[in-house]
Design a protein around this motif. Structure first.
Motif, short mmCIF file in Angstrom:
data_model
loop_
_atom_site.label_atom_id
_atom_site.label_comp_id
_atom_site.label_asym_id
_atom_site.label_seq_id
_atom_site.Cartn_x
_atom_site.Cartn_y
_atom_site.Cartn_z
N MET A 47 -4.90 -8.41 9.67
CA MET A 47 -4.77 -6.87 9.80
C MET A 47 -6.27 -7.00 10.97
O MET A 47 -6.25 -6.14 11.83
N MET A 48 -7.05 -7.48 10.36
CA MET A 48 -7.98 -7.48 11.23
C MET A 48 -8.85 -7.18 12.41
O MET A 48 -7.55 -9.02 12.97
N LEU A 49 -9.47 -6.82 13.22
CA LEU A 49 -9.32 -6.65 14.95
C LEU A 49 -10.38 -7.34 14.92
O LEU A 49 -10.43 -7.94 15.78
N GLU A 60 -16.64 -11.11 16.97
CA GLU A 60 -15.31 -11.39 18.17
C GLU A 60 -14.33 -11.67 17.98
O GLU A 60 -12.84 -11.88 18.55
N VAL A 61 -14.32 -12.74 15.62
CA VAL A 61 -12.69 -13.85 15.61
C VAL A 61 -12.57 -12.08 15.74
O VAL A 61 -12.30 -11.86 14.56
N SER A 62 -10.48 -12.40 15.60
CA SER A 62 -9.79 -11.79 15.51
C SER A 62 -9.37 -12.24 13.27
O SER A 62 -9.54 -13.24 13.45
N GLY A 63 -8.88 -11.49 12.91
CA GLY A 63 -8.32 -12.05 11.19
C GLY A 63 -7.36 -13.34 11.45
O GLY A 63 -7.21 -14.09 11.05
N ASN A 64 -6.25 -13.42 12.22
CA ASN A 64 -5.35 -14.12 13.02
C ASN A 64 -5.90 -15.00 13.18
O ASN A 64 -5.59 -16.31 13.21
N GLU A 65 -7.10 -15.35 14.46
CA GLU A 65 -8.00 -16.48 14.91
C GLU A 65 -8.97 -16.52 13.83
O GLU A 65 -8.22 -18.03 13.07
N GLY A 130 -7.77 -0.52 12.45
CA GLY A 130 -9.20 -1.01 12.92
C GLY A 130 -9.82 -0.31 14.05
O GLY A 130 -10.27 -0.16 14.41
N LYS A 131 -9.06 0.76 14.25
CA LYS A 131 -9.39 1.24 15.54
C LYS A 131 -9.33 3.00 15.32
O LYS A 131 -8.98 3.82 15.87
N ASN A 280 -12.94 -6.58 -2.87
CA ASN A 280 -12.83 -7.31 -1.38
C ASN A 280 -12.63 -7.47 -0.55
O ASN A 280 -12.90 -6.94 0.23
N GLN A 281 -13.88 -8.31 -0.52
CA GLN A 281 -14.24 -9.37 0.79
C GLN A 281 -13.96 -10.49 0.57
O GLN A 281 -13.98 -11.69 0.43
N ILE A 282 -14.22 -11.03 2.37
CA ILE A 282 -13.57 -12.53 2.77
C ILE A 282 -14.47 -13.60 2.03
O ILE A 282 -14.86 -14.28 0.86
#
Length: 355
Positions: A47-49, A60-65, A130-131, A280-282
């Protein structure tokens, strides 16, 4: 349910394709163990933008990327990736684990649970995640420096987060949304000693900018308050169904109890990432995944054989090495070919007699 003969067999099956699970899989694959990741898709990281606090990964790297790159990296080292939802997990008589998904079945020597949790979402109206709606204080507080911020919730965590946000801005509100506060009297005294406004009335609407970011909330009493964004604090639902099926102990907060290496109370079952206690951190999740991957490797690696094993079964023969899984061996061959031509044995010239 399909027959057991249709189940794919692995040394390690990681359930959950978030940062923790993928990091575990990267370690176990590179350390020579046939590994699979089974992931239903979605998750908090997806979900991270933008990506924050991960060294070497820009904002600028999104979670999906981030996740897509990680999946490709893990697969390049010989791990398999299955898009599936595992619904059943049992231990077999031989000590391995049988996992049943909607689309397939798997058998594994070791299981890693990395399904994380779902945040309890507030009732609308709320902005897009995210917004203006954010779930990670340590990730996103930086973007609210000198900006008006809200914290939604009525519990201890909401009061605590609101006080923490004063480290970043002097404009912090707690939005009770028509509910009574549930924090303790001590917390209430402490909270009211900080410059935080407690807004009791419910939200009736919101205003957003052209790019979708929250600008303000409208309240039922007719007031309008501007915000850059904020944090809903309504708790978490941990994805522990499989852990419970396998008999793993849980902590009082709903997380899975684990050792320093991530092993649960059930031998051979590990848990990593947000399903376990801690921040809860990457980066934290990735560290837990790496630690579990190393621990699993120590358990599963073929060599060195113990002295007792050598004395009982004899020396290791050359046809027993290398101790790699088939999928990993095949992937490694491709890496070798990409880097350099195969190593050629040197030609040996015959000795010449000068006489």
């Amino acid at each position: 349910m399909t027959e057991m003969g249709d189940a794919e067999s692995y040394d390690v099956v990681v359930i959950g394709g978030g940062p923790a699970g993928l990091q575990t899989a990267l370690y176990t694959a590179r350390l020579g163990h046939d590994t699979a990741v089974v992931d239903r898709g979605g998750g908090r990281a997806a979900m991270m933008l933008d990506t924050h606090n991960v060294i070497g990964v820009t904002e600028e790297v999104s979670g999906n990327e981030l996740l897509q790159t990680a999946r490709e990296q893990v697969e390049s080292y010989g791990a398999d990736f299955h898009r599936d939802l595992v619904t059943e997990a049992t231990r077999l008589d031989d000590g391995r684990f049988h996992l049943v998904g909607n689309n397939g079945e798997f058998v594994a020597d070791r299981v890693v649970l990395g399904m994380g949790f779902n945040d309890e979402r507030p009732e609308p109206p709320v902005p897009r995640t995210g917004k203006g709606l954010h779930y990670c204080l340590h990730c996103d507080a930086y973007m609210f420096i000198d900006r008006p911020v809200f914290v939604m919730g009525t519990g201890e965590s909401a009061a605590h987060v609101a006080m923490i946000m004063l480290n970043f801005t002097d404009e912090v509100d707690i939005l009770l949304r028509g509910e009574e506060p549930a924090w303790s009297e001590e917390t209430d005294e402490r909270l009211r000693a900080h410059p935080i406004d407690i807004i009791e009335t419910e939200i009736s609407g919101m205003r957003k900018s052209d790019n979708g970011w929250l600008e303000a909330f409208e309240f039922e009493d007719g007031t309008v308050r501007n915000y850059r964004g904020g944090f809903p604090m309504y708790g978490s639902n941990y994805s522990t169904d499989l852990a419970e099926q396998l008999g793993c102990d849980l902590n009082e907060d709903g997380t899975v109890a684990v050792s320093e290496d991530g092993e649960t109370s059930v031998e051979g079952v590990y848990a990593v990432g947000d399903i376990t206690p801690g921040h809860n951190q990457i980066p934290v999740a990735m560290g837990k995944g790496a630690q579990a991957g190393l621990a699993i490797h120590y358990e599963l690696r073929e060599f060195p054989r113990s002295l007792d094993d050598v004395r009982e079964n004899g020396a290791v023969t050359r046809d027993e090495v290398p101790g790699l899984g088939d999928r990993i061996h095949a992937a490694a061959d491709e890496f070798e070919e990409a880097r350099a031509p195969p190593i050629q044995s040197p030609e040996v010239e015959s000795a010449v007699d000068d006489d």
